[in-house]
Scaffold this motif. Structure first.
Motif, PDB file in Angstrom:
ATOM      1  N   VAL A  20       0.865  -1.179   0.000  1.00  0.00           N
ATOM      2  CA  VAL A  20       0.000   0.000   0.000  1.00  0.00           C
ATOM      3  C   VAL A  20       0.899   1.225   0.000  1.00  0.00           C
ATOM      4  O   VAL A  20       1.810   1.335   0.830  1.00  0.00           O
ATOM      5  N   LEU A  30      -7.521   2.902   4.524  1.00  0.00           N
ATOM      6  CA  LEU A  30      -7.447   1.462   4.346  1.00  0.00           C
ATOM      7  C   LEU A  30      -8.850   0.880   4.212  1.00  0.00           C
ATOM      8  O   LEU A  30      -9.817   1.436   4.747  1.00  0.00           O
ATOM      9  N   LEU A  42       4.163  -1.031   3.544  1.00  0.00           N
ATOM     10  CA  LEU A  42       3.333   0.166   3.660  1.00  0.00           C
ATOM     11  C   LEU A  42       4.247   1.377   3.551  1.00  0.00           C
ATOM     12  O   LEU A  42       5.162   1.545   4.356  1.00  0.00           O
ATOM     13  N   LEU A  50      -2.293   8.227   6.089  1.00  0.00           N
ATOM     14  CA  LEU A  50      -3.013   6.963   5.945  1.00  0.00           C
ATOM     15  C   LEU A  50      -4.006   6.848   7.094  1.00  0.00           C
ATOM     16  O   LEU A  50      -3.625   6.962   8.266  1.00  0.00           O
ATOM     17  N   ILE A  52      -6.573   4.583   9.301  1.00  0.00           N
ATOM     18  CA  ILE A  52      -6.935   3.220   9.695  1.00  0.00           C
ATOM     19  C   ILE A  52      -8.337   3.277  10.285  1.00  0.00           C
ATOM     20  O   ILE A  52      -8.549   3.917  11.319  1.00  0.00           O
TER      21      ILE A  52
END
Length: 252
Positions: A20, A30, A42, A50, A52
């Protein structure tokens, strides 16, 4: 048999991915279709973020790279998150954030999300984790008092202005998270910075302004006096800060 295996993969609570990547100055979330995610690599580039999601309870990464000022932002949730990394390289200013969300008048401030972070091998100037609670909402503003009625020349006297309402109290801040960090013995303790303060209490609600009295009026025969203005309301009290969380450092 192949159909059974395909169905098992589709409904599996574990998601697998090779890599990713988050581009510079961009945001990526995600997938939220599984509760456990396993990644080979990652990479969050400079100033990238990013997210989560709240339903993920465990993320495992073989190779993690956070660029300059990059962020991993963990969405608040009722269950904690386990983040397991085999090898991590963190650039200057990069950070893992597990902060609570600010409150509103309808919803209380959320606590920082509990986090267990395990990194087997770490290369970084600093490890920065922000898991403070969300700030409480400001108290309701008091309503301003209504103005008094103006007098007439042939009847009545000027009305007194109405009092302003009191402001509401600020709402409590959210609790700081419970954070457990498992790191190599060789990583210096002074380079680990974790914030788990409770969220700030909401600001006091502002006081309502007093209403003005009815305005004086010059009549043909006499002068009609104006009315007194009302009293201002009182400011509310600031909300209490949320309770602090805790930090546990475990050496591998």
């Amino acid at each position: 048999m192949h159909k059974v295996l395909l169905l098992a993969l589709l409904v599996s609570p574990v998601a697998l991915a090779q890599s990713v990547s988050v581009e510079p100055n961009s945001l990526m979330r995600l997938p939220s279709s599984a509760s456990v995610l396993q990644l080979e690599r990652l990479d969050v580039a400079d100033y990238g973020t990013l997210l989560i999601p709240a339903n993920l309870s465990q993320v495992s990464v073989d190779e993690l790279h956070l660029g300059r000022e990059a962020r991993i932002t963990i969405v608040p949730g009722s269950t904690g998150l386990q983040l397991q990394v085999r090898n991590a390289q963190l650039e200057h200013g990069s950070q893992i954030t597990s902060r609570g969300a600010p409150g509103t008048h309808e919803k209380p401030a959320k606590a920082g999300r509990d986090l267990t972070l395990r990194i087997n091998a770490l290369t970084a100037e600093e490890l920065l984790i922000d898991a403070r609670g969300g700030a409480g909402a400001q108290g309701y503003a008091g309503l301003d008092g209504a103005n008094g009625v103006d007098p007439g020349c042939t009847w009545g006297s000027a009305g007194r202005g109405h009092n302003g309402d009191n402001g509401g109290d600020g709402l409590p801040g959210g609790a700081g998270a419970l954070v457990r960090v498992e790191l190599p013995q060789s990583f210096p303790a002074e380079q680990i910075k974790v914030w788990v303060d409770g969220g700030a209490g909401g600001l006091a609600g502002t006081a309502g302004k007093p209403g003005r009295g009815g305005q004086s009026k010059g009549c043909l025969v006499y002068q009609a006096d104006g009315g007194e203005k009302g009293r201002p309301g009182l400011e509310g009290q600031p909300g209490p800060a949320g309770p602090a969380g805790s930090v546990t450092i475990q050496r591998l």
